[in-house]
Design a protein around this motif. Structure first.
Motif, PDB file in Angstrom:
ATOM      1  N   GLN A  13      -1.133  47.631  23.217  1.00 21.16           N
ATOM      2  CA  GLN A  13      -0.791  48.027  24.583  1.00 21.16           C
ATOM      3  C   GLN A  13      -1.201  49.471  24.846  1.00 21.16           C
ATOM      4  N   ALA A  14      -1.474  49.735  26.086  1.00 18.96           N
ATOM      5  CA  ALA A  14      -1.810  51.098  26.468  1.00 18.96           C
ATOM      6  C   ALA A  14      -0.683  52.049  26.064  1.00 18.96           C
ATOM      7  N   GLY A  15      -1.075  53.175  25.498  1.00 18.38           N
ATOM      8  CA  GLY A  15      -0.108  54.136  24.997  1.00 18.38           C
ATOM      9  C   GLY A  15       0.273  53.932  23.543  1.00 18.38           C
ATOM     10  N   GLY A  16      -0.141  52.823  22.990  1.00 15.47           N
ATOM     11  CA  GLY A  16       0.188  52.507  21.608  1.00 15.47           C
ATOM     12  C   GLY A  16      -0.794  53.102  20.607  1.00 15.47           C
ATOM     13  N   SER A  17      -0.648  52.684  19.352  1.00 19.24           N
ATOM     14  CA  SER A  17      -1.468  53.221  18.269  1.00 19.24           C
ATOM     15  C   SER A  17      -2.069  52.102  17.435  1.00 19.24           C
ATOM     16  N   LEU A  18      -3.158  52.443  16.790  1.00 14.04           N
ATOM     17  CA  LEU A  18      -3.851  51.490  15.930  1.00 14.04           C
ATOM     18  C   LEU A  18      -4.624  52.295  14.896  1.00 14.04           C
ATOM     19  N   THR A  19      -4.721  51.776  13.682  1.00 14.57           N
ATOM     20  CA  THR A  19      -5.503  52.441  12.645  1.00 14.57           C
ATOM     21  C   THR A  19      -6.605  51.513  12.158  1.00 14.57           C
ATOM     22  N   LEU A  20      -7.828  51.982  12.249  1.00 22.09           N
ATOM     23  CA  LEU A  20      -8.978  51.250  11.736  1.00 22.09           C
ATOM     24  C   LEU A  20      -9.325  51.770  10.349  1.00 22.09           C
ATOM     25  N   SER A  21      -9.795  50.866   9.496  1.00 22.16           N
ATOM     26  CA  SER A  21     -10.239  51.239   8.161  1.00 22.16           C
ATOM     27  C   SER A  21     -11.669  50.765   7.959  1.00 22.16           C
ATOM     28  N   CYS A  22     -12.365  51.458   7.075  1.00 19.95           N
ATOM     29  CA  CYS A  22     -13.740  51.086   6.743  1.00 19.95           C
ATOM     30  C   CYS A  22     -13.930  51.291   5.246  1.00 19.95           C
ATOM     31  N   ALA A  23     -14.062  50.194   4.534  1.00 21.52           N
ATOM     32  CA  ALA A  23     -14.294  50.258   3.092  1.00 21.52           C
ATOM     33  C   ALA A  23     -15.790  50.398   2.849  1.00 21.52           C
ATOM     34  N   VAL A  24     -16.154  51.415   2.078  1.00 23.26           N
ATOM     35  CA  VAL A  24     -17.571  51.738   1.853  1.00 23.26           C
ATOM     36  C   VAL A  24     -17.918  51.526   0.392  1.00 23.26           C
ATOM     37  N   SER A  25     -19.013  50.840   0.140  1.00 21.46           N
ATOM     38  CA  SER A  25     -19.469  50.647  -1.231  1.00 21.46           C
ATOM     39  C   SER A  25     -20.993  50.706  -1.280  1.00 21.46           C
ATOM     40  N   THR A  77     -12.711  54.924   1.342  1.00 24.97           N
ATOM     41  CA  THR A  77     -12.307  54.330   2.619  1.00 24.97           C
ATOM     42  C   THR A  77     -12.239  55.390   3.709  1.00 24.97           C
ATOM     43  N   LEU A  78     -12.786  55.021   4.839  1.00 27.36           N
ATOM     44  CA  LEU A  78     -12.777  55.854   6.040  1.00 27.36           C
ATOM     45  C   LEU A  78     -11.746  55.289   7.004  1.00 27.36           C
ATOM     46  N   TYR A  79     -11.064  56.174   7.739  1.00 28.97           N
ATOM     47  CA  TYR A  79     -10.033  55.745   8.671  1.00 28.97           C
ATOM     48  C   TYR A  79     -10.278  56.334  10.058  1.00 28.97           C
ATOM     49  N   LEU A  80      -9.732  55.633  11.041  1.00 31.89           N
ATOM     50  CA  LEU A  80      -9.671  56.156  12.405  1.00 31.89           C
ATOM     51  C   LEU A  80      -8.278  55.860  12.940  1.00 31.89           C
ATOM     52  N   GLN A  81      -7.470  56.896  13.062  1.00 32.15           N
ATOM     53  CA  GLN A  81      -6.147  56.763  13.649  1.00 32.15           C
ATOM     54  C   GLN A  81      -6.288  56.934  15.155  1.00 32.15           C
ATOM     55  N   MET A  82      -5.875  55.896  15.877  1.00 29.91           N
ATOM     56  CA  MET A  82      -6.006  55.892  17.323  1.00 29.91           C
ATOM     57  C   MET A  82      -4.618  55.959  17.948  1.00 29.91           C
ATOM     58  N   ASN A  83      -4.327  57.018  18.650  1.00 29.89           N
ATOM     59  CA  ASN A  83      -3.042  57.187  19.328  1.00 29.89           C
ATOM     60  C   ASN A  83      -3.241  57.266  20.835  1.00 29.89           C
ATOM     61  N   SER A  84      -2.187  56.974  21.560  1.00 31.63           N
ATOM     62  CA  SER A  84      -2.226  57.052  23.027  1.00 31.63           C
ATOM     63  C   SER A  84      -3.445  56.326  23.586  1.00 31.63           C
ATOM     64  N   VAL A  85      -3.659  55.111  23.123  1.00 32.49           N
ATOM     65  CA  VAL A  85      -4.854  54.383  23.529  1.00 32.49           C
ATOM     66  C   VAL A  85      -4.807  54.045  25.012  1.00 32.49           C
TER      67      VAL A  85
END
Length: 121
Positions: A13-25, A77-85
């Motif tokens: 939902q708008a205003g919420g948060s989500l975290t993306l991950s990226c595993a690299v090899s 692993t790379l991350y993207l923390q997404m807040n206040s989407v």
């Protein structure tokens, strides 16, 4: 064999948060520039965040102050923390790994890319 695998996308939902991950090899993870890009329907791909091998970060104005890029070298692993989407954050998100330094001077058309993960706000 180079592989980047994103995970963590979904609906939020708008205003919420989500975290993306990226595993690299398959690459010298700690020496690469790592970045997050996104592509919304009908729009061009947008580079939104990057992190250099020395840990310095850069953000697009559209996400600055809301998103945070980070990496865990011990987990490759790379991350993207997404807040206040916002609804305009809806897009397919991709991680990429690029050889060179600094990130700001690199061309990304020859980088390694993941398959993408969808984020819907």
């Amino acid at each position: 064999h180079v592989q980047l695998v994103e995970s963590g996308g979904g609906s939020v939902q708008a205003g919420g948060s989500l975290t993306l991950s990226c595993a690299v090899s398959g690459v010298g993870y700690s020496t690469y520039c790592l970045g997050w890009f996104r592509r919304a329907p009908g729009k061009r791909s947008e580079g939104i965040a990057a992190i250099d091998r020395d840990g310095s970060t850069r953000y697009a104005n559209s996400v600055k102050g809301r998103f945070t890029i980070s990496k865990d070298n011990s987990k490759n692993t790379l991350y993207l923390q997404m807040n206040s989407v916002k609804p305009e954050d809806t897009a397919m998100y991709y991680c990429a790994a690029n050889r060179g330094y600094p990130c700001s001077r690199l061309r990304w058309d020859s980088a390694y890319w993941g398959q993408g993960t969808q984020v819907t706000v």
